[in-house]
Design a protein around this motif. Structure first.
Motif, PDB file in Angstrom:
ATOM      1  N   LEU A 230      15.659  23.284 -51.913  1.00  0.00           N
ATOM      2  CA  LEU A 230      16.608  22.173 -51.980  1.00  0.00           C
ATOM      3  C   LEU A 230      17.780  22.393 -51.020  1.00  0.00           C
ATOM      4  CD1 LEU A 230      17.439  19.521 -53.306  1.00  0.00           C
ATOM      5  CD2 LEU A 230      18.542  20.849 -55.119  1.00  0.00           C
ATOM      6  N   MET A 231      18.287  23.623 -50.948  1.00  0.00           N
ATOM      7  CA  MET A 231      19.403  23.906 -50.049  1.00  0.00           C
ATOM      8  C   MET A 231      18.974  23.756 -48.593  1.00  0.00           C
ATOM      9  SD  MET A 231      21.559  27.008 -51.837  1.00  0.00           S
ATOM     10  CE  MET A 231      20.168  28.146 -51.823  1.00  0.00           C
ATOM     11  N   TYR A 232      17.753  24.156 -48.291  1.00  0.00           N
ATOM     12  CA  TYR A 232      17.256  23.986 -46.916  1.00  0.00           C
ATOM     13  C   TYR A 232      17.116  22.510 -46.570  1.00  0.00           C
ATOM     14  CZ  TYR A 232      13.965  23.971 -43.013  1.00  0.00           C
ATOM     15  OH  TYR A 232      13.349  23.723 -41.822  1.00  0.00           O
ATOM     16  N   CYS A 233      16.556  21.730 -47.489  1.00  0.00           N
ATOM     17  CA  CYS A 233      16.287  20.322 -47.202  1.00  0.00           C
ATOM     18  C   CYS A 233      17.572  19.507 -47.125  1.00  0.00           C
ATOM     19  CB  CYS A 233      15.355  19.748 -48.266  1.00  0.00           C
ATOM     20  SG  CYS A 233      13.658  20.360 -48.143  1.00  0.00           S
ATOM     21  N   GLU A 234      18.580  19.835 -47.931  1.00  0.00           N
ATOM     22  CA  GLU A 234      19.805  19.043 -47.867  1.00  0.00           C
ATOM     23  C   GLU A 234      20.541  19.262 -46.551  1.00  0.00           C
ATOM     24  OE1 GLU A 234      22.070  20.245 -51.233  1.00  0.00           O
ATOM     25  OE2 GLU A 234      22.871  22.060 -50.282  1.00  0.00           O
ATOM     26  N   ARG A 235      20.267  20.365 -45.875  1.00  0.00           N
ATOM     27  CA  ARG A 235      20.863  20.602 -44.558  1.00  0.00           C
ATOM     28  C   ARG A 235      20.092  19.913 -43.444  1.00  0.00           C
ATOM     29  NH1 ARG A 235      22.596  24.000 -47.941  1.00  0.00           N
ATOM     30  NH2 ARG A 235      24.539  25.165 -47.696  1.00  0.00           N
ATOM     31  N   LEU A 236      18.894  19.436 -43.754  1.00  0.00           N
ATOM     32  CA  LEU A 236      18.166  18.626 -42.787  1.00  0.00           C
ATOM     33  C   LEU A 236      18.689  17.199 -42.750  1.00  0.00           C
ATOM     34  CD1 LEU A 236      14.488  19.775 -43.469  1.00  0.00           C
ATOM     35  CD2 LEU A 236      16.038  20.590 -41.684  1.00  0.00           C
ATOM     36  N   ASP A 237      19.363  16.777 -43.821  1.00  0.00           N
ATOM     37  CA  ASP A 237      19.949  15.443 -43.839  1.00  0.00           C
ATOM     38  C   ASP A 237      21.171  15.408 -42.930  1.00  0.00           C
ATOM     39  OD1 ASP A 237      18.077  14.684 -45.717  1.00  0.00           O
ATOM     40  OD2 ASP A 237      19.375  15.145 -47.426  1.00  0.00           O
ATOM     41  N   PRO A 238      21.395  14.302 -42.220  1.00  0.00           N
ATOM     42  CA  PRO A 238      22.563  14.203 -41.343  1.00  0.00           C
ATOM     43  C   PRO A 238      23.845  14.090 -42.162  1.00  0.00           C
ATOM     44  CG  PRO A 238      21.418  12.104 -41.441  1.00  0.00           C
ATOM     45  CD  PRO A 238      20.565  13.093 -42.188  1.00  0.00           C
ATOM     46  N   PRO A 239      24.997  14.373 -41.550  1.00  0.00           N
ATOM     47  CA  PRO A 239      26.269  14.165 -42.256  1.00  0.00           C
ATOM     48  C   PRO A 239      26.409  12.713 -42.696  1.00  0.00           C
ATOM     49  CG  PRO A 239      26.601  15.428 -40.235  1.00  0.00           C
ATOM     50  CD  PRO A 239      25.193  14.933 -40.201  1.00  0.00           C
ATOM     51  N   GLY A 240      27.060  12.501 -43.825  1.00  0.00           N
ATOM     52  CA  GLY A 240      27.206  11.160 -44.365  1.00  0.00           C
ATOM     53  C   GLY A 240      28.569  10.945 -44.985  1.00  0.00           C
ATOM     54  N   GLN A 241      28.820   9.722 -45.378  1.00  0.00           N
ATOM     55  CA  GLN A 241      30.065   9.388 -46.044  1.00  0.00           C
ATOM     56  C   GLN A 241      30.066   9.977 -47.451  1.00  0.00           C
ATOM     57  OE1 GLN A 241      32.792   7.916 -44.954  1.00  0.00           O
ATOM     58  NE2 GLN A 241      31.950   7.625 -42.905  1.00  0.00           N
ATOM     59  N   PRO A 242      31.161  10.616 -47.857  1.00  0.00           N
ATOM     60  CA  PRO A 242      31.234  11.154 -49.227  1.00  0.00           C
ATOM     61  C   PRO A 242      31.105  10.035 -50.261  1.00  0.00           C
ATOM     62  CG  PRO A 242      32.954  12.098 -47.853  1.00  0.00           C
ATOM     63  CD  PRO A 242      32.344  10.978 -47.060  1.00  0.00           C
ATOM     64  N   ALA A 243      30.134  10.141 -51.128  1.00  0.00           N
ATOM     65  CA  ALA A 243      29.895   9.142 -52.176  1.00  0.00           C
ATOM     66  C   ALA A 243      29.010   9.787 -53.236  1.00  0.00           C
ATOM     67  CB  ALA A 243      29.230   7.893 -51.595  1.00  0.00           C
ATOM     68  N   TRP A 244      28.930   9.136 -54.376  1.00  0.00           N
ATOM     69  CA  TRP A 244      28.064   9.623 -55.451  1.00  0.00           C
ATOM     70  C   TRP A 244      26.626   9.223 -55.144  1.00  0.00           C
ATOM     71  CZ3 TRP A 244      29.331  12.962 -59.176  1.00  0.00           C
ATOM     72  CH2 TRP A 244      30.671  13.134 -59.475  1.00  0.00           C
ATOM     73  N   ARG A 245      25.809  10.188 -54.823  1.00  0.00           N
ATOM     74  CA  ARG A 245      24.389   9.929 -54.586  1.00  0.00           C
ATOM     75  C   ARG A 245      23.647  11.266 -54.583  1.00  0.00           C
ATOM     76  NH1 ARG A 245      26.615   9.038 -49.428  1.00  0.00           N
ATOM     77  NH2 ARG A 245      25.968  10.578 -47.867  1.00  0.00           N
ATOM     78  N   TRP A 246      22.341  11.215 -54.798  1.00  0.00           N
ATOM     79  CA  TRP A 246      21.524  12.421 -54.797  1.00  0.00           C
ATOM     80  C   TRP A 246      21.363  12.929 -53.375  1.00  0.00           C
ATOM     81  CZ3 TRP A 246      21.457  14.472 -59.233  1.00  0.00           C
ATOM     82  CH2 TRP A 246      21.317  13.712 -60.392  1.00  0.00           C
ATOM     83  N   ARG A 247      21.356  14.231 -53.237  1.00  0.00           N
ATOM     84  CA  ARG A 247      21.251  14.842 -51.906  1.00  0.00           C
ATOM     85  C   ARG A 247      20.139  15.881 -51.906  1.00  0.00           C
ATOM     86  NH1 ARG A 247      26.492  14.037 -53.189  1.00  0.00           N
ATOM     87  NH2 ARG A 247      27.593  12.650 -51.760  1.00  0.00           N
TER      88      ARG A 247
END
Length: 275
Positions: A230-247
């Motif tokens: 999970l930690m590896y995959c969440e770093r594959l996601d691009p930076p985003g706007q801070p909001a309540w959502r699953w990462r």
């Protein structure tokens, strides 16, 4: 200066190879059929100490306050070694992007030293954070008599933190990599400082997830693998706007399906689901 594709592939393969070796070292007692009971282990790979002789502290009224377990130097070194091994197994794959940055921003004769200093700074931060997590783990274990209730609370805390806007801010900062000097002591200091900074932002975003494996009653290794993915995959996601959502979860599911189905079947499945 961009890193050539073959150098990036070599670096990524080396990082994943070292992580695999660490996982094999962690799993070796199980693979060799020599897994001992928890009562025979001083400290687990998750950093969770097993009961050892302790002494209690009391209030002036005679009320029991807490049971304090002393750590001998041998146990401290054993914990540090197991914690470092766990970090290599779980966290090293998340360092592909910053290591690539250090590699591409350093002269060839300085690359090994710059990358080593980066990893040294990163590991130093996590060593301090790990000791803090160990203390927090012992504290909350004294509050919860039921280990399953404690595990549920740890998972709930990790899920809330995983979806929080503040975590996204820390992840965004982890995507930023400072410029590195090219020569001399300043270049070494920049590489070390980058490791310290990246370790700090990484620890700030991942502390709740790292608490889950040692607080589970069982299945520590499976939890370590799931948290690491999970930690590896969440770093594959691009930076985003801070909001309540699953990462990280959607990327983790896609990553698992890609490995299980293969590129062609995975692409076909995704196209069908988009219709």
């Amino acid at each position: 200066m961009a890193t050539p594709a073959w150098e990036y592939a070599w670096l990524r393969s080396a990082v994943f190879g070292l992580s695999l070796c660490a996982w094999l070292a962690v799993l070796w007692p199980v693979l060799a059929g020599q897994e001992a009971g928890a009562e025979h282990l001083a400290i687990s790979y998750c950093g969770a100490p097993v009961p050892v002789p302790s002494f209690a502290t009391y209030a002036p009224s005679g009320e029991l306050l807490a049971s304090v377990t002393p750590l001998s130097p041998g146990l401290t070194w054993a914990w540090a070694g197991n914690w470092a091994l766990m970090l290599v197994a779980m966290m090293l794959p998340t360092l592909v992007a910053p290591l690539c940055h250090v590699h591409s921003r350093s002269f060839a004769r300085r690359r090994a030293r710059a990358m080593s200093l980066f990893v040294l700074g990163y590991g130093a931060v996590w060593l301090v954070v790990g000791s803090g997590l160990l203390g927090l783990q012992r504290l909350v274990q004294g509050w919860f008599a039921n280990p399953y209730l404690l595990a549920g609370a740890a998972v709930l805390l990790a899920l809330v933190w995983q979806a929080s806007p503040l975590k996204q801010r820390f992840l965004n900062r982890g995507h930023r990599h400072r410029a590195l000097a090219a020569f001399g002591v300043r270049a070494d200091a920049d590489a070390l400082r980058l490791g310290l900074e990246h370790g700090g932002w990484c620890a700030a975003s991942c502390w709740a997830l790292m608490l889950v494996p040692p607080l589970l009653p069982s299945g520590h290794l499976w939890a370590m693998a799931a948290v690491g993915l999970l930690m590896y995959c969440e770093r594959l996601d691009p930076p985003g706007q801070p909001a309540w959502r699953w990462r990280g979860f959607k990327t983790a599911v896609g990553f698992a399906r890609l490995r299980l189905l293969g590129p062609r079947r995975f692409l076909h499945t995704e196209l069908v689901s988009m219709r």
